[in-house]
Write a protein that holds these residues in place. Structure first.
Motif, PDB file in Angstrom:
ATOM      1  N   ILE A 161       0.855  -1.189   0.000  1.00 25.13           N
ATOM      2  CA  ILE A 161       0.000   0.000   0.000  1.00 25.13           C
ATOM      3  C   ILE A 161       0.890   1.238   0.000  1.00 25.13           C
ATOM      4  O   ILE A 161       1.813   1.358   0.814  1.00 25.13           O
TER       5      ILE A 161
ATOM      6  N   SER B 139      -0.804   7.982  -1.546  1.00 25.25           N
ATOM      7  CA  SER B 139      -2.041   8.125  -2.322  1.00 25.25           C
ATOM      8  C   SER B 139      -3.228   7.401  -1.701  1.00 25.25           C
ATOM      9  O   SER B 139      -4.351   7.506  -2.200  1.00 25.25           O
ATOM     10  N   ASN B 140      -2.982   6.651  -0.635  1.00 20.27           N
ATOM     11  CA  ASN B 140      -4.063   5.954   0.081  1.00 20.27           C
ATOM     12  C   ASN B 140      -3.969   6.286   1.565  1.00 20.27           C
ATOM     13  O   ASN B 140      -3.676   5.432   2.400  1.00 20.27           O
ATOM     14  N   ASN B 141      -4.153   7.561   1.868  1.00 23.04           N
ATOM     15  CA  ASN B 141      -3.881   8.028   3.232  1.00 23.04           C
ATOM     16  C   ASN B 141      -5.121   8.366   4.043  1.00 23.04           C
ATOM     17  O   ASN B 141      -5.026   8.986   5.099  1.00 23.04           O
TER      18      ASN B 141
ATOM     19  N   ASN C 104      -9.353   4.011   3.577  1.00 27.95           N
ATOM     20  CA  ASN C 104      -8.354   3.027   3.141  1.00 27.95           C
ATOM     21  C   ASN C 104      -7.941   2.111   4.286  1.00 27.95           C
ATOM     22  O   ASN C 104      -7.748   0.899   4.086  1.00 27.95           O
TER      23      ASN C 104
END
Length: 526
Positions: free
Chosen positions: A93, A97-99, A103
């Motif tokens: 991960i 960009s997936n914070n 997520n």
């Protein structure tokens, strides 16, 4: 098949291939061999030091069907699946960009399910410091008590941004910068595998330019090799590709700065710019060169620390005798600041030239370091028999005063104080030498050589014998100190102005010495 970058092609597949992180590798292998596997790990360190690589090897090792001394075999179905990126057991991960909280909630929902194959589900969260506060909070409970088949590996370049509550739940491993020798050895190994012909000096420079990052070293080698496909890659080729500068140029530039030769310094910069050299890289490399010079100057046993050839070491030792330690430290500080400024500057050449001219002309600055440089320069001129105009005038003027003292004494007594001179200035002139007793040591030293005259209105004019003294006395902090001392002595404020004698000039030709006249008790005409 498309070309694959070197850092991807030769990414380590087992622990023994990881270079420069022996302590971490040994610890992880022992944990796997002994069955003491933790549930959460934090890998910290600068870019390109192996954090993600070690995380992937660790994920293979804990799921390997036939591990060898804690290292994955690389042959079983699980090892091949993870290496190909097809395994459902290893989830990578990118936190940049997936914070968000959503997520992390997805992860919490996924960990409830056991792995379809293998023993562990491994979550590798890269750049974990980019998670939001809400995401960190959502991760806390899962990170503290995950199922026995789940392992979290958090990787970051900025551990200081991670909440303490997360840190306390992880085993922390700090990946150190990789040494130049280790990077160079790895590069040479891969060069031999590829069958390339690369000069050893070029390999060493690429390793040093990598700045502790193995990945950066491989990327730089890739870049240089692509430019000279089918040819022997030399040191000069590497300098040309990377926009770098040879150490001989740094030596020449330093000697020109020490000699304060502005024209030659500017010519050298022009030569480098026309040769396509990158100025930010130039400033960074020159700072490193000055650092090596400082180490040589401070100790005789620096051969093992410095990554330079025997010829360059002898050159550094020679230059170390040409420059003082304080001056060298100042140069390093100036160029360190310049390196940061060049990153955001649109006029890099102008900024570099102005900085070099400032070093060659310390008279342009009023800082303590610059003044010390000016003193050292004047001392060197005197030692070499080259006397500057101000110093020569002072010496010749003193000789003339001694020879003509009796002749001019009578003329001096006939002079009168300016009509605009008021009682405050007279009071200061009368007690000025006693006022000096409370001044700071540096100010007192320079004031002893100065003489007093009268400016316009309520202004005390302090005349310095040369530009150096004028620069010291005329600095804002020293003028303020003089005003304060006068106010404490006579109880009134007096404006202070500082001037320096022109080169070759004499005080008596331009000013009235009010201190001498007052002590001779002359009559002041209104």
């Amino acid at each position: 098949m498309s070309y694959m970058a070197l850092y991807r092609k030769f990414r380590p597949g087992e622990f023994d291939d990881v270079k420069g992180q022996d302590a971490i590798v040994t610890t992880l292998k022992n944990q796997i061999s002994a069955g003491r596997i933790g549930h959460a790990y934090l890998f910290c360190g600068t870019r390109g030091t192996g954090k993600t690589t070690v995380a992937k090897i660790f994920a293979k090792a804990v799921n390997c069907e036939h591990p060898i001394d804690g290292s994955p075999c690389g042959e079983c179905a699980m090892c091949r699946s993870i290496a190909a990126g097809n395994s459902m057991n290893v989830i990578e991960i990118d936190a940049a960009s997936n914070n968000g909280v959503d997520n992390i909630r997805e992860i919490r929902e996924e960990v409830a399910y056991r792995p379809a194959e293998g023993r562990y589900k491994v979550y590798i969260i890269d750049e974990v410091h980019m998670l939001s506060i809400g995401a960190f909070n959502a991760l806390l409970k899962t990170l503290e008590e995950p199922p026995e088949y789940v392992i979290f590996i958090l990787a970051t370049t900025e551990a200081n941004k991670i909440p303490v509550t997360i840190l306390s739940r992880c085993q922390r491993y700090d990946f150190k910068r990789i040494s130049i020798d280790t990077i160079a050895a790895r590069l040479r190994e891969l060069i031999d595998r590829e069958g390339w012909e690369v000069e050893e000096k070029a390999v060493r420079y690429i390793a040093r330019a990598a700045d502790g990052s193995m990945r950066d070293g491989l990327s730089l080698l890739d870049q240089c090799a692509a430019f000279y496909i089918g040819q022997r890659l030399t040191y000069d080729h590497v300098l040309e590709i990377l926009g770098a500068v040879d150490t001989d140029v740094f030596s020449r530039l330093l000697r020109e700065i020490i000699a304060m030769d502005v024209s030659r310094v500017v010519e050298t910069v022009d030569e480098l710019v026309m040769g396509g050299r990158e100025l930010s890289q130039l400033a960074a490399d020159f700072t490193w060169y000055l650092r090596n010079l400082l180490l040589v100057k401070c100790s005789d046993d620096m051969e093992d620390v410095l990554d330079v050839s025997t010829e360059n070491l002898e050159q550094l030792k020679e230059e170390a005798q040409m420059i003082g330690t304080e001056t060298l430290i100042r140069y390093i500080r100036v160029f360190s600041d310049l390196t940061n400024q060049l990153r955001y500057s649109t006029q890099k050449r102008v900024l570099l030239e102005v900085t070099l001219i400032r070093l060659c002309r310390p008279a342009m600055e009023q800082t303590r370091d610059a003044l010390e440089d000016r003193v050292r320069f004047l001392e060197k001129q005197l030692e070499d028999g080259v006397v500057s105009g101000g110093a020569g005038a002072a010496r010749s003027g003193l000789a003339e005063e001694t020879a003509d003292e009796e002749k001019t004494g009578k003329e001096e007594t006939t002079r009168q104080l300016p009509k605009a001179l008021n009682a405050d200035i007279q009071a200061v002139a009368r007690d000025f030498r006693s006022i000096l007793g409370d001044a700071s040591p540096m100010l007192r030293t320079y004031l002893k050589k100065a003489r007093l005259s009268a400016g316009d209105g309520n202004t005390l004019l302090i005349v310095a014998p040369d530009d150096l003294s004028g620069g010291v006395l005329g600095s804002p902090e020293h003028k303020e100190e003089i005003r304060r001392l006068i106010e404490e002595k006579i109880g009134r404020q007096v404006e202070v102005e500082v001037r320096a004698l022109e080169s070759g000039g004499r005080f008596e030709d331009s000013f009235v010495d009010i201190e001498k006249l007052i002590h001779m008790e002359l009559t002041i005409e209104d």
